[in-house]
Design a protein around this motif. Structure first.
Motif, PDB file in Angstrom:
ATOM      1  N   ILE A  65       4.049  -0.389  -5.905  1.00  0.00           N
ATOM      2  CA  ILE A  65       4.625   0.954  -5.933  1.00  0.00           C
ATOM      3  C   ILE A  65       4.898   1.375  -7.378  1.00  0.00           C
ATOM      4  N   HIS A  66       5.431   0.477  -8.159  1.00  0.00           N
ATOM      5  CA  HIS A  66       5.717   0.780  -9.568  1.00  0.00           C
ATOM      6  C   HIS A  66       4.442   1.165 -10.311  1.00  0.00           C
ATOM      7  N   LEU A  67       3.384   0.394 -10.131  1.00  0.00           N
ATOM      8  CA  LEU A  67       2.141   0.674 -10.850  1.00  0.00           C
ATOM      9  C   LEU A  67       1.541   2.026 -10.454  1.00  0.00           C
ATOM     10  N   HIS A  68       1.668   2.386  -9.187  1.00  0.00           N
ATOM     11  CA  HIS A  68       1.070   3.634  -8.710  1.00  0.00           C
ATOM     12  C   HIS A  68       1.933   4.865  -8.985  1.00  0.00           C
ATOM     13  N   THR A  69       3.168   4.681  -9.429  1.00  0.00           N
ATOM     14  CA  THR A  69       4.043   5.837  -9.635  1.00  0.00           C
ATOM     15  C   THR A  69       4.413   6.060 -11.106  1.00  0.00           C
ATOM     16  N   HIS A  70       3.735   5.385 -12.014  1.00  0.00           N
ATOM     17  CA  HIS A  70       3.840   5.716 -13.437  1.00  0.00           C
ATOM     18  C   HIS A  70       2.478   5.454 -14.081  1.00  0.00           C
ATOM     19  N   SER A  71       2.288   5.916 -15.279  1.00  0.00           N
ATOM     20  CA  SER A  71       0.977   5.776 -15.934  1.00  0.00           C
ATOM     21  C   SER A  71       0.832   4.370 -16.512  1.00  0.00           C
ATOM     22  N   CYS A  72       0.513   3.440 -15.620  1.00  0.00           N
ATOM     23  CA  CYS A  72       0.458   2.018 -15.989  1.00  0.00           C
ATOM     24  C   CYS A  72      -0.800   1.645 -16.778  1.00  0.00           C
ATOM     25  N   THR A  73      -1.702   2.601 -16.989  1.00  0.00           N
ATOM     26  CA  THR A  73      -2.915   2.322 -17.765  1.00  0.00           C
ATOM     27  C   THR A  73      -2.958   3.115 -19.062  1.00  0.00           C
ATOM     28  N   SER A  74      -1.908   3.859 -19.357  1.00  0.00           N
ATOM     29  CA  SER A  74      -1.903   4.769 -20.506  1.00  0.00           C
ATOM     30  C   SER A  74      -1.048   4.223 -21.649  1.00  0.00           C
ATOM     31  N   GLN A  75      -1.669   4.067 -22.801  1.00  0.00           N
ATOM     32  CA  GLN A  75      -0.956   3.629 -24.002  1.00  0.00           C
ATOM     33  C   GLN A  75      -0.594   4.872 -24.816  1.00  0.00           C
ATOM     34  N   HIS A  76       0.373   5.661 -24.326  1.00  0.00           N
ATOM     35  CA  HIS A  76       0.735   6.916 -24.976  1.00  0.00           C
ATOM     36  C   HIS A  76       1.779   6.706 -26.072  1.00  0.00           C
ATOM     37  N   SER A  77       2.076   7.797 -26.788  1.00  0.00           N
ATOM     38  CA  SER A  77       2.960   7.727 -27.956  1.00  0.00           C
ATOM     39  C   SER A  77       4.419   7.432 -27.621  1.00  0.00           C
ATOM     40  N   MET A  78       4.808   7.542 -26.349  1.00  0.00           N
ATOM     41  CA  MET A  78       6.205   7.316 -25.962  1.00  0.00           C
ATOM     42  C   MET A  78       6.439   5.914 -25.388  1.00  0.00           C
ATOM     43  N   ARG A  79       5.499   4.997 -25.564  1.00  0.00           N
ATOM     44  CA  ARG A  79       5.609   3.670 -24.950  1.00  0.00           C
ATOM     45  C   ARG A  79       6.802   2.863 -25.457  1.00  0.00           C
ATOM     46  N   SER A  80       7.300   3.119 -26.660  1.00  0.00           N
ATOM     47  CA  SER A  80       8.482   2.356 -27.103  1.00  0.00           C
ATOM     48  C   SER A  80       9.710   2.783 -26.298  1.00  0.00           C
ATOM     49  N   LYS A  81       9.768   4.058 -25.926  1.00  0.00           N
ATOM     50  CA  LYS A  81      10.875   4.558 -25.108  1.00  0.00           C
ATOM     51  C   LYS A  81      10.657   4.227 -23.632  1.00  0.00           C
ATOM     52  N   TYR A  82       9.387   4.282 -23.196  1.00  0.00           N
ATOM     53  CA  TYR A  82       9.020   4.058 -21.802  1.00  0.00           C
ATOM     54  C   TYR A  82       8.068   2.864 -21.704  1.00  0.00           C
ATOM     55  N   ARG A  83       8.543   1.691 -22.057  1.00  0.00           N
ATOM     56  CA  ARG A  83       7.717   0.476 -22.002  1.00  0.00           C
ATOM     57  C   ARG A  83       7.279   0.219 -20.564  1.00  0.00           C
ATOM     58  N   GLN A 105      -5.408  -4.729 -10.193  1.00  0.00           N
ATOM     59  CA  GLN A 105      -6.252  -4.129 -11.229  1.00  0.00           C
ATOM     60  C   GLN A 105      -7.436  -3.368 -10.634  1.00  0.00           C
ATOM     61  N   ASP A 106      -8.023  -3.861  -9.563  1.00  0.00           N
ATOM     62  CA  ASP A 106      -9.183  -3.195  -8.948  1.00  0.00           C
ATOM     63  C   ASP A 106      -8.874  -1.796  -8.433  1.00  0.00           C
ATOM     64  N   GLU A 107      -7.611  -1.464  -8.244  1.00  0.00           N
ATOM     65  CA  GLU A 107      -7.229  -0.150  -7.749  1.00  0.00           C
ATOM     66  C   GLU A 107      -7.145   0.896  -8.863  1.00  0.00           C
ATOM     67  N   PHE A 108      -7.363   0.468 -10.109  1.00  0.00           N
ATOM     68  CA  PHE A 108      -7.254   1.357 -11.261  1.00  0.00           C
ATOM     69  C   PHE A 108      -8.549   1.340 -12.063  1.00  0.00           C
ATOM     70  N   GLU A 109      -8.930   2.524 -12.543  1.00  0.00           N
ATOM     71  CA  GLU A 109     -10.164   2.653 -13.318  1.00  0.00           C
ATOM     72  C   GLU A 109     -10.054   1.979 -14.683  1.00  0.00           C
ATOM     73  N   ASN A 110      -8.898   2.116 -15.325  1.00  0.00           N
ATOM     74  CA  ASN A 110      -8.670   1.546 -16.657  1.00  0.00           C
ATOM     75  C   ASN A 110      -7.776   0.313 -16.557  1.00  0.00           C
ATOM     76  N   PRO A 111      -7.776  -0.518 -17.608  1.00  0.00           N
ATOM     77  CA  PRO A 111      -6.932  -1.717 -17.579  1.00  0.00           C
ATOM     78  C   PRO A 111      -5.440  -1.389 -17.472  1.00  0.00           C
ATOM     79  N   ILE A 112      -4.742  -2.130 -16.642  1.00  0.00           N
ATOM     80  CA  ILE A 112      -3.287  -1.998 -16.525  1.00  0.00           C
ATOM     81  C   ILE A 112      -2.663  -2.579 -17.791  1.00  0.00           C
ATOM     82  N   ILE A 113      -1.765  -1.812 -18.401  1.00  0.00           N
ATOM     83  CA  ILE A 113      -1.106  -2.285 -19.632  1.00  0.00           C
ATOM     84  C   ILE A 113       0.287  -2.843 -19.367  1.00  0.00           C
TER      85      ILE A 113
END
Length: 168
Positions: A65-83, A105-113
């Motif tokens: 549920i956690h992985l599907h409800t946040h951008s778990c594959t996105s290394q965006h500029s706010m990652r220090s605040k939203y690790r 991992q197979d449920e996501f197009e990009n690697p889970i970070i």
């Protein structure tokens, strides 16, 4: 007597994360604030500690549920605040979390970070911000950011949602 466990999650605004986990069957309590990792990967970031009844909802389902409800594959500029993290309290949780992320991992197009990180410390948010969504459902932040996440929760995980809690 219920047997409860706890685990931490970070990845998006702690108000969003709090609302998602508060809406689930088997979740006893959600503490919202900031978690400091125990692996020297940085300072405090927004997160929640989820206390749950493992006979009602598994740690693996919580992670899914956690992985599907946040951008778990996105290394965006706010990652220090939203690790993007699963904060563990024991070795069994580390094994379960690593395995769950690998399996999902197979449920996501990009690697889970999302990282599996040992919990070190927690700072609870100010009282006025706790239970934020359920106290302020009409606020613009709730309508813009939290409602869409709760709709994902309902569409993909409806059998785990405590519908009487939702106010969508």
């Amino acid at each position: 007597m219920f047997r409860t466990n706890k685990i931490g999650f970070g990845g998006s605004c702690h108000w969003c994360t709090e609302a998602i986990f508060q809406s689930l069957k088997g979740v006893i309590k959600v503490s919202q604030g900031w978690i400091e990792p125990g692996d020297h990967s940085g300072g405090f970031s927004e997160a929640v500690i989820v206390e749950f009844e493992p006979d009602m909802i598994s740690i693996e389902k919580l992670i899914e549920i956690h992985l599907h409800t946040h951008s778990c594959t996105s290394q965006h500029s706010m990652r220090s605040k939203y690790r993007s993290a699963v904060y563990t309290f024991n070795d069994d949780q580390v094994i379960a979390a690593v395995r769950a992320i690998e399996m999902l991992q197979d449920e996501f197009e990009n690697p889970i970070i999302t990282k599996v990180i040992p919990f070190k410390a927690f700072k609870l948010n100010n009282q006025q911000y706790l239970d934020y969504y359920y106290n302020n459902p009409e606020k613009p932040l709730c309508k813009t950011f939290i409602d869409p996440k709760l709709k994902i929760l309902l569409s993909q995980f409806s059998n785990h949602v405590e519908e009487k809690k939702l106010i969508l």
